[in-house]
Scaffold this motif. Structure first.
Motif, short mmCIF file in Angstrom:
data_model
loop_
_atom_site.label_atom_id
_atom_site.label_comp_id
_atom_site.label_asym_id
_atom_site.label_seq_id
_atom_site.Cartn_x
_atom_site.Cartn_y
_atom_site.Cartn_z
N GLU A 259 -7.39 -0.87 -0.94
CA GLU A 259 -6.83 -0.71 0.41
C GLU A 259 -6.77 0.75 0.81
O GLU A 259 -7.08 1.11 1.95
CB GLU A 259 -5.43 -1.33 0.47
CG GLU A 259 -5.42 -2.84 0.43
CD GLU A 259 -4.02 -3.41 0.35
OE1 GLU A 259 -3.03 -2.65 0.19
OE2 GLU A 259 -3.90 -4.64 0.44
N LEU A 260 -6.39 1.60 -0.12
CA LEU A 260 -6.31 3.03 0.18
C LEU A 260 -7.70 3.60 0.42
O LEU A 260 -7.91 4.38 1.35
CB LEU A 260 -5.59 3.78 -0.95
CG LEU A 260 -5.32 5.25 -0.71
CD1 LEU A 260 -4.55 5.49 0.59
CD2 LEU A 260 -4.53 5.83 -1.89
N ARG B 155 1.67 10.48 -4.10
CA ARG B 155 0.63 10.66 -3.10
C ARG B 155 -0.66 11.10 -3.77
O ARG B 155 -0.66 11.67 -4.84
CB ARG B 155 1.07 11.65 -2.05
CG ARG B 155 2.22 11.08 -1.23
CD ARG B 155 2.48 11.90 -0.04
NE ARG B 155 3.48 11.24 0.78
CZ ARG B 155 4.28 11.88 1.58
NH1 ARG B 155 4.22 13.18 1.67
NH2 ARG B 155 5.15 11.23 2.30
N TRP C 258 0.41 7.09 3.27
CA TRP C 258 -0.82 7.87 3.43
C TRP C 258 -0.68 9.20 2.72
O TRP C 258 0.34 9.85 2.82
CB TRP C 258 -1.13 8.09 4.91
CG TRP C 258 -2.44 8.76 4.98
CD1 TRP C 258 -2.68 10.05 5.23
CD2 TRP C 258 -3.68 8.18 4.67
NE1 TRP C 258 -4.01 10.32 5.12
CE2 TRP C 258 -4.66 9.19 4.76
CE3 TRP C 258 -4.09 6.91 4.30
CZ2 TRP C 258 -5.99 8.97 4.51
CZ3 TRP C 258 -5.43 6.70 4.06
CH2 TRP C 258 -6.36 7.71 4.17
N GLY D 194 -1.80 3.69 -10.57
CA GLY D 194 -1.94 2.27 -10.29
C GLY D 194 -3.02 1.95 -9.27
O GLY D 194 -2.99 0.89 -8.64
N LEU D 195 -3.98 2.84 -9.09
CA LEU D 195 -5.02 2.66 -8.09
C LEU D 195 -6.35 2.19 -8.68
O LEU D 195 -7.25 1.77 -7.95
CB LEU D 195 -5.24 3.96 -7.32
CG LEU D 195 -4.01 4.47 -6.57
CD1 LEU D 195 -4.28 5.85 -5.98
CD2 LEU D 195 -3.61 3.49 -5.48
N MET E 202 0.85 -1.18 0.00
CA MET E 202 0.00 0.00 0.00
C MET E 202 0.89 1.24 0.00
O MET E 202 1.92 1.26 0.65
CB MET E 202 -0.89 -0.02 1.23
CG MET E 202 -1.95 1.02 1.21
SD MET E 202 -3.25 0.61 2.38
CE MET E 202 -3.01 1.92 3.53
N GLN E 203 0.48 2.26 -0.72
CA GLN E 203 1.32 3.46 -0.78
C GLN E 203 1.17 4.28 0.48
O GLN E 203 0.24 4.10 1.24
CB GLN E 203 0.99 4.25 -2.03
CG GLN E 203 -0.24 5.14 -1.95
CD GLN E 203 -0.47 5.81 -3.28
OE1 GLN E 203 -0.49 5.15 -4.29
NE2 GLN E 203 -0.64 7.09 -3.28
N THR F 44 -7.71 -1.24 -8.11
CA THR F 44 -6.69 -2.26 -7.93
C THR F 44 -6.69 -2.64 -6.45
O THR F 44 -7.36 -1.99 -5.63
CB THR F 44 -5.30 -1.73 -8.32
OG1 THR F 44 -4.97 -0.64 -7.45
CG2 THR F 44 -5.26 -1.27 -9.78
N VAL F 45 -5.94 -3.66 -6.09
CA VAL F 45 -5.83 -4.04 -4.68
C VAL F 45 -5.33 -2.85 -3.87
O VAL F 45 -5.88 -2.52 -2.81
CB VAL F 45 -4.90 -5.26 -4.51
CG1 VAL F 45 -4.61 -5.52 -3.05
CG2 VAL F 45 -5.52 -6.48 -5.17
N GLU F 46 -4.32 -2.17 -4.39
CA GLU F 46 -3.77 -1.00 -3.70
C GLU F 46 -4.82 0.11 -3.59
O GLU F 46 -4.95 0.75 -2.54
CB GLU F 46 -2.54 -0.49 -4.45
CG GLU F 46 -1.79 0.57 -3.70
CD GLU F 46 -0.51 0.97 -4.43
OE1 GLU F 46 -0.60 1.43 -5.58
OE2 GLU F 46 0.56 0.83 -3.84
N GLY F 47 -5.59 0.33 -4.65
CA GLY F 47 -6.64 1.35 -4.62
C GLY F 47 -7.73 1.02 -3.62
O GLY F 47 -8.22 1.90 -2.90
#
Length: 151
Positions: free
Chosen positions: A88-89, A21, A4, A70-71, A1-2, A83-86
């Protein structure tokens, strides 16, 4: 995860270190896309635009920014997915907003106002302050308000 997302001011102060960010505006898109997927199974650009009160073109441009980070992903003329990262964010954003809203309600702010204010406040608040908010909520056994729209 990127990391915060910082406030726009932090981005200016940190320069290249702040690359990658997400802005407060894009946070709103992430949360909206996640909610639409949860409610309707998909998030079409027209529904995203309608929910956020922006033009279709504005929504398309912001979605392109999410994709570049990439979100999110989509195919032409299709729905947008995180995406998974998106995802999660988006979940982290909702958690932060919920915590800030709960603190405001515990301080006597009506839930609808707390929800609107939390959406603005949670973006720029530091990790140190969020830690204090979490401690405050534990002490007061406060929970996110049900009537607050945290989008």
């Amino acid at each position: 995860m990127q990391p915060w997302p910082a406030s726009p001011r932090d981005d200016q102060e940190n320069g290249p270190a702040a690359q990658g960010r997400v802005s407060a505006v894009l946070e709103g898109y992430l949360v909206t896309i996640a909610r639409l997927i949860g409610e309707e199974g998909e998030a079409r650009p027209t529904a995203i635009a309608a929910r956020l009160g922006v033009s279709h073109v504005t929504a398309i441009r912001s979605i392109a920014r999410l994709k570049a980070l990439g979100l999110a992903h989509s195919k032409p003329y299709r729905s947008v997915f995180l995406t998974v990262e998106g995802a999660e964010l988006a979940a982290a954003i909702c958690t932060r907003r919920g915590m800030v809203a709960a603190m405001l309600v515990a301080m006597g702010v009506p839930p609808p106002t707390a929800g609107r204010d939390a959406a603005r406040m949670a973006h720029g608040i530091s990790e140190e302050s969020m830690g204090r908010v979490a401690a405050f909520l534990r002490r007061h056994r406060a929970r996110p308000p049900r009537g607050a729209d945290l989008a």
